[in-house]
Design a protein around this motif. Structure first.
Motif, PDB file in Angstrom:
ATOM      1  N   VAL A  78      44.182 -12.271 -10.031  1.00  0.00           N
ATOM      2  CA  VAL A  78      45.909 -12.357 -10.473  1.00  0.00           C
ATOM      3  C   VAL A  78      46.120 -13.401 -11.277  1.00  0.00           C
ATOM      4  O   VAL A  78      45.431 -14.373 -11.860  1.00  0.00           O
ATOM      5  CB  VAL A  78      46.572 -12.479  -9.140  1.00  0.00           C
ATOM      6  CG1 VAL A  78      46.620 -14.139  -8.430  1.00  0.00           C
ATOM      7  CG2 VAL A  78      48.416 -12.793  -9.207  1.00  0.00           C
ATOM      8  N   SER A  79      47.175 -13.523 -12.474  1.00  0.00           N
ATOM      9  CA  SER A  79      47.622 -14.145 -13.006  1.00  0.00           C
ATOM     10  C   SER A  79      47.571 -15.544 -12.644  1.00  0.00           C
ATOM     11  O   SER A  79      49.083 -15.516 -11.961  1.00  0.00           O
ATOM     12  CB  SER A  79      48.085 -13.546 -14.315  1.00  0.00           C
ATOM     13  OG  SER A  79      49.126 -13.371 -14.039  1.00  0.00           O
ATOM     14  N   THR A  80      48.137 -17.022 -13.412  1.00  0.00           N
ATOM     15  CA  THR A  80      48.613 -17.804 -12.947  1.00  0.00           C
ATOM     16  C   THR A  80      49.811 -17.697 -12.651  1.00  0.00           C
ATOM     17  O   THR A  80      51.092 -18.340 -11.609  1.00  0.00           O
ATOM     18  CB  THR A  80      48.306 -18.898 -13.548  1.00  0.00           C
ATOM     19  OG1 THR A  80      47.107 -19.261 -13.707  1.00  0.00           O
ATOM     20  CG2 THR A  80      48.460 -20.578 -13.177  1.00  0.00           C
ATOM     21  N   GLU A  81      50.581 -17.431 -13.816  1.00  0.00           N
ATOM     22  CA  GLU A  81      52.100 -17.420 -13.106  1.00  0.00           C
ATOM     23  C   GLU A  81      52.943 -15.862 -12.352  1.00  0.00           C
ATOM     24  O   GLU A  81      53.723 -16.706 -11.734  1.00  0.00           O
ATOM     25  CB  GLU A  81      52.470 -16.164 -15.045  1.00  0.00           C
ATOM     26  CG  GLU A  81      54.304 -16.044 -14.952  1.00  0.00           C
ATOM     27  CD  GLU A  81      54.020 -15.691 -16.565  1.00  0.00           C
ATOM     28  OE1 GLU A  81      55.298 -15.044 -16.666  1.00  0.00           O
ATOM     29  OE2 GLU A  81      53.720 -15.585 -17.334  1.00  0.00           O
ATOM     30  N   TRP A 141      52.106  -6.482  -6.093  1.00  0.00           N
ATOM     31  CA  TRP A 141      51.585  -7.076  -6.985  1.00  0.00           C
ATOM     32  C   TRP A 141      50.940  -5.633  -8.174  1.00  0.00           C
ATOM     33  O   TRP A 141      50.037  -4.962  -7.643  1.00  0.00           O
ATOM     34  CB  TRP A 141      50.117  -7.694  -6.526  1.00  0.00           C
ATOM     35  CG  TRP A 141      49.579  -8.429  -7.945  1.00  0.00           C
ATOM     36  CD1 TRP A 141      49.535  -8.766  -9.157  1.00  0.00           C
ATOM     37  CD2 TRP A 141      48.352  -8.594  -7.794  1.00  0.00           C
ATOM     38  NE1 TRP A 141      48.343  -9.161  -9.216  1.00  0.00           N
ATOM     39  CE2 TRP A 141      47.442  -8.712  -9.401  1.00  0.00           C
ATOM     40  CE3 TRP A 141      47.186  -8.435  -6.540  1.00  0.00           C
ATOM     41  CZ2 TRP A 141      46.031  -9.071  -9.841  1.00  0.00           C
ATOM     42  CZ3 TRP A 141      45.241  -8.326  -6.883  1.00  0.00           C
ATOM     43  CH2 TRP A 141      45.096  -8.545  -8.466  1.00  0.00           C
ATOM     44  N   ASP A 142      51.630  -5.336  -9.108  1.00  0.00           N
ATOM     45  CA  ASP A 142      51.033  -4.498 -10.509  1.00  0.00           C
ATOM     46  C   ASP A 142      49.686  -5.481 -10.704  1.00  0.00           C
ATOM     47  O   ASP A 142      49.995  -6.113 -11.906  1.00  0.00           O
ATOM     48  CB  ASP A 142      52.493  -4.905 -10.934  1.00  0.00           C
ATOM     49  CG  ASP A 142      51.835  -2.973 -12.415  1.00  0.00           C
ATOM     50  OD1 ASP A 142      50.654  -3.560 -12.663  1.00  0.00           O
ATOM     51  OD2 ASP A 142      52.697  -2.768 -13.167  1.00  0.00           O
ATOM     52  N   THR A 143      48.319  -4.527 -10.678  1.00  0.00           N
ATOM     53  CA  THR A 143      47.330  -5.341 -11.037  1.00  0.00           C
ATOM     54  C   THR A 143      47.016  -5.253 -12.825  1.00  0.00           C
ATOM     55  O   THR A 143      46.216  -5.911 -13.646  1.00  0.00           O
ATOM     56  CB  THR A 143      45.907  -5.033 -10.635  1.00  0.00           C
ATOM     57  OG1 THR A 143      46.180  -3.352 -10.573  1.00  0.00           O
ATOM     58  CG2 THR A 143      46.159  -5.314  -8.515  1.00  0.00           C
ATOM     59  N   ASN A 144      47.899  -4.077 -13.194  1.00  0.00           N
ATOM     60  CA  ASN A 144      47.448  -4.067 -14.005  1.00  0.00           C
ATOM     61  C   ASN A 144      49.037  -4.043 -15.160  1.00  0.00           C
ATOM     62  O   ASN A 144      48.354  -5.501 -16.109  1.00  0.00           O
ATOM     63  CB  ASN A 144      47.817  -2.084 -14.755  1.00  0.00           C
ATOM     64  CG  ASN A 144      47.643  -0.715 -14.253  1.00  0.00           C
ATOM     65  OD1 ASN A 144      47.066  -1.386 -13.483  1.00  0.00           O
ATOM     66  ND2 ASN A 144      46.464   0.092 -14.786  1.00  0.00           N
ATOM     67  N   ALA A 145      50.000  -4.165 -14.791  1.00  0.00           N
ATOM     68  CA  ALA A 145      50.593  -5.301 -16.189  1.00  0.00           C
ATOM     69  C   ALA A 145      50.310  -6.912 -15.349  1.00  0.00           C
ATOM     70  O   ALA A 145      50.993  -8.046 -15.990  1.00  0.00           O
ATOM     71  CB  ALA A 145      52.033  -5.204 -15.625  1.00  0.00           C
ATOM     72  N   ASN A 146      49.372  -6.558 -14.030  1.00  0.00           N
ATOM     73  CA  ASN A 146      49.289  -8.729 -13.753  1.00  0.00           C
ATOM     74  C   ASN A 146      50.399  -9.352 -13.594  1.00  0.00           C
ATOM     75  O   ASN A 146      50.956 -10.514 -13.682  1.00  0.00           O
ATOM     76  CB  ASN A 146      48.560  -9.262 -14.323  1.00  0.00           C
ATOM     77  CG  ASN A 146      47.632 -10.132 -12.911  1.00  0.00           C
ATOM     78  OD1 ASN A 146      47.984 -10.719 -12.586  1.00  0.00           O
ATOM     79  ND2 ASN A 146      46.109 -10.631 -13.597  1.00  0.00           N
ATOM     80  N   LYS A 147      51.489  -8.508 -12.486  1.00  0.00           N
ATOM     81  CA  LYS A 147      52.751  -9.319 -12.629  1.00  0.00           C
ATOM     82  C   LYS A 147      52.926  -8.827 -11.124  1.00  0.00           C
ATOM     83  O   LYS A 147      52.713  -8.478 -10.486  1.00  0.00           O
ATOM     84  CB  LYS A 147      54.239  -9.398 -13.406  1.00  0.00           C
ATOM     85  CG  LYS A 147      54.419  -7.202 -12.766  1.00  0.00           C
ATOM     86  CD  LYS A 147      55.084  -7.842 -13.822  1.00  0.00           C
ATOM     87  CE  LYS A 147      55.698  -5.894 -14.486  1.00  0.00           C
ATOM     88  NZ  LYS A 147      57.132  -5.577 -14.682  1.00  0.00           N
ATOM     89  N   THR A 148      53.498  -9.948 -10.572  1.00  0.00           N
ATOM     90  CA  THR A 148      54.086  -9.740  -8.899  1.00  0.00           C
ATOM     91  C   THR A 148      55.524  -9.817  -8.974  1.00  0.00           C
ATOM     92  O   THR A 148      56.731 -10.018  -9.557  1.00  0.00           O
ATOM     93  CB  THR A 148      54.178 -11.238  -8.408  1.00  0.00           C
ATOM     94  OG1 THR A 148      53.942 -12.386  -9.147  1.00  0.00           O
ATOM     95  CG2 THR A 148      51.991 -10.840  -7.540  1.00  0.00           C
ATOM     96  N   VAL A 149      55.992  -8.349  -8.383  1.00  0.00           N
ATOM     97  CA  VAL A 149      57.732  -8.021  -8.463  1.00  0.00           C
ATOM     98  C   VAL A 149      57.657  -8.271  -6.835  1.00  0.00           C
ATOM     99  O   VAL A 149      57.144  -7.759  -6.144  1.00  0.00           O
ATOM    100  CB  VAL A 149      58.186  -6.975  -8.963  1.00  0.00           C
ATOM    101  CG1 VAL A 149      59.306  -5.784  -8.754  1.00  0.00           C
ATOM    102  CG2 VAL A 149      56.994  -6.321 -10.239  1.00  0.00           C
ATOM    103  N   LEU A 150      58.651  -8.859  -6.929  1.00  0.00           N
ATOM    104  CA  LEU A 150      59.982  -9.196  -5.178  1.00  0.00           C
ATOM    105  C   LEU A 150      60.300  -8.102  -4.410  1.00  0.00           C
ATOM    106  O   LEU A 150      60.913  -7.549  -5.843  1.00  0.00           O
ATOM    107  CB  LEU A 150      61.196  -9.991  -5.340  1.00  0.00           C
ATOM    108  CG  LEU A 150      60.311 -12.447  -5.675  1.00  0.00           C
ATOM    109  CD1 LEU A 150      61.111 -12.623  -5.341  1.00  0.00           C
ATOM    110  CD2 LEU A 150      58.855 -12.419  -5.015  1.00  0.00           C
ATOM    111  N   LEU A 151      60.547  -7.952  -3.376  1.00  0.00           N
ATOM    112  CA  LEU A 151      61.385  -6.674  -2.888  1.00  0.00           C
ATOM    113  C   LEU A 151      62.260  -6.748  -1.497  1.00  0.00           C
ATOM    114  O   LEU A 151      62.041  -8.597  -0.652  1.00  0.00           O
ATOM    115  CB  LEU A 151      59.369  -5.469  -1.873  1.00  0.00           C
ATOM    116  CG  LEU A 151      58.807  -5.009  -2.329  1.00  0.00           C
ATOM    117  CD1 LEU A 151      57.703  -4.169  -1.234  1.00  0.00           C
ATOM    118  CD2 LEU A 151      59.370  -4.044  -3.733  1.00  0.00           C
TER     119      LEU A 151
END
Ligand code: CA
Ligand code: CA
Length: 360
Positions: A68-71, A137-147
């Protein structure tokens, strides 16, 4: 001897093949335990991870990993007050180029499920031990999206007998990504022949890989809609039992009616595991009437019916009743009460006599 010679030739050929592939394809790594081992190719590993030794042509023991990216990790730490000491990551365990396994070395996150969102390998994750996800966690975009998690109650139901469809509307007030839980009125374990399609009011069909049906619930992961239409394609609608399922019956020979919405023929009918097929009557093949031939006894009994329609579809329905017949007075003389009253009367008489004697 001949066999050994053949094996020797095979080994030399294999060695040449491996060496030529290493020279021509430097980004691909091979596992090979001397010449007897198997050869496997894995993508996404740089040549620097080749660990050659005198006994091994090439060795890999690491699977492709996405950390996971730090961001993306910080979003989760700040939102949920979590402290990760190591980044969570995903691996591709079957070498198909798509990560499929989630690992949180901190043991703070629970994997709810893997989901492919528009071609991006993603993981629905819960920030506790429960299975309600708070983010993905979208591993391709390496971002986490709240639900946002919403549990929806279904209110309106329509039945279209022409199309043999049950339509249910679920209204959802939301913005952004949402994980919706709806009670499944026709779960696949009970209604295996019904099919479910979920659409939005602008006729967008929710992809089946964003819908999960388990434990009597439907879960939907979706972004921009506010109204969902659940369409069940049915075969035979469940009947109406009168008295309804769960009723406590106080009479020994109750009449139970079972009404279907279309003509059916009964194939199995049992009451507390006894065959009652010849005890059910019908005038129209829609309403069936059951009156037990002998008195029921106090117990919990299940009425179980299987019917078949003209197209050969079958449906099994059950209704469970608690039988509680009122006890009649037994007619026995309550000797204990009579004896107690007699003793009390005797004591009173003795006391009266004693009192009179004292007065005299
Ligand atoms: Ca994989
Ligand atoms: Ca949770």
């Amino acid at each position: 001897m001949e066999k050994n010679a053949t094996n020797g030739k095979k080994n030399i050929l294999a060695l040449l093949l491996v060496l030529s592939m290493i020279i021509t394809m430097p980004t691909i790594v091979f596992i090979s335990s001397a010449l007897g081992g198997g050869i496997a190719a894995c993508s996404d590993i740089s040549p620097t991870s080749i660990n050659a030794s005198s006994n091994y042509v090439g060795v890999i023991n690491a699977l492709p990993v996405i950390y996971v990216s730090t961001e993306a990790m910080n979003v989760i730490q700040i939102t949920f007050g979590l402290q990760f000491t190591q980044p969570f990551y995903a691996t591709d365990t079957n070498g198909d180029g798509i990560v499929d396994t989630f690992i949180d070395p901190n043991h703070l996150l629970t994997l709810v499920r893997f989901v492919n969102i528009s071609g991006n390998a993603s993981f629905l994750l819960s920030t506790g031990n429960d299975m309600v996800p708070e983010f993905f966690w979208d591993t391709n975009a390496n971002k986490t999206v709240l639900l946002t998690f919403i549990s929806v109650l279904l209110t309106e139901t329509w039945i279209d007998p022409e199309a043999q469809e049950i339509l249910i509307v679920a209204d959802v007030e939301k913005s952004g990504w949402v994980y919706i839980k709806i009670i499944d009125p026709y779960p696949p374990d009970k209604y295996p022949k019904y099919t479910l399609t979920i659409t939005t009011t602008n006729d967008r069909i929710i992809s089946s890989n964003m819908i999960w049906r388990e434990n009597g619930n439907i879960c939907i992961l979706d972004d921009p809609s506010v109204q969902y239409i659940l369409t069940y394609k049915y075969t035979i609608l469940p009947p109406v039992f009168n008295p309804p399922d769960g009723t406590i019956i106080h009479i020994a020979k109750p009449t139970i009616t079972i009404t279907f919405f279309e003509e059916t023929s009964l194939t199995i009918a049992t009451f507390e595991n006894n065959n009652i097929l010849d005890q059910l009557t019908t005038m129209d093949q829609k309403t069936f009437i059951f009156t037990p031939t002998s008195d029921l006894v106090d117990e919990t009994s299940t009425l179980n019916l299987t019917v078949q329609d003209t197209k050969g579809n079958t449906l099994t329905s059950t209704s469970t009743y608690t039988i509680s017949i009122a006890k009649k007075p037994t007619g026995e003389i309550p000797w204990l009460i009579i004896t107690l009253i007699a003793i009390i009367l005797l004591i009173v008489i003795i006391l009266v006599i004693l009192r009179r004697r004292l007065i005299i």
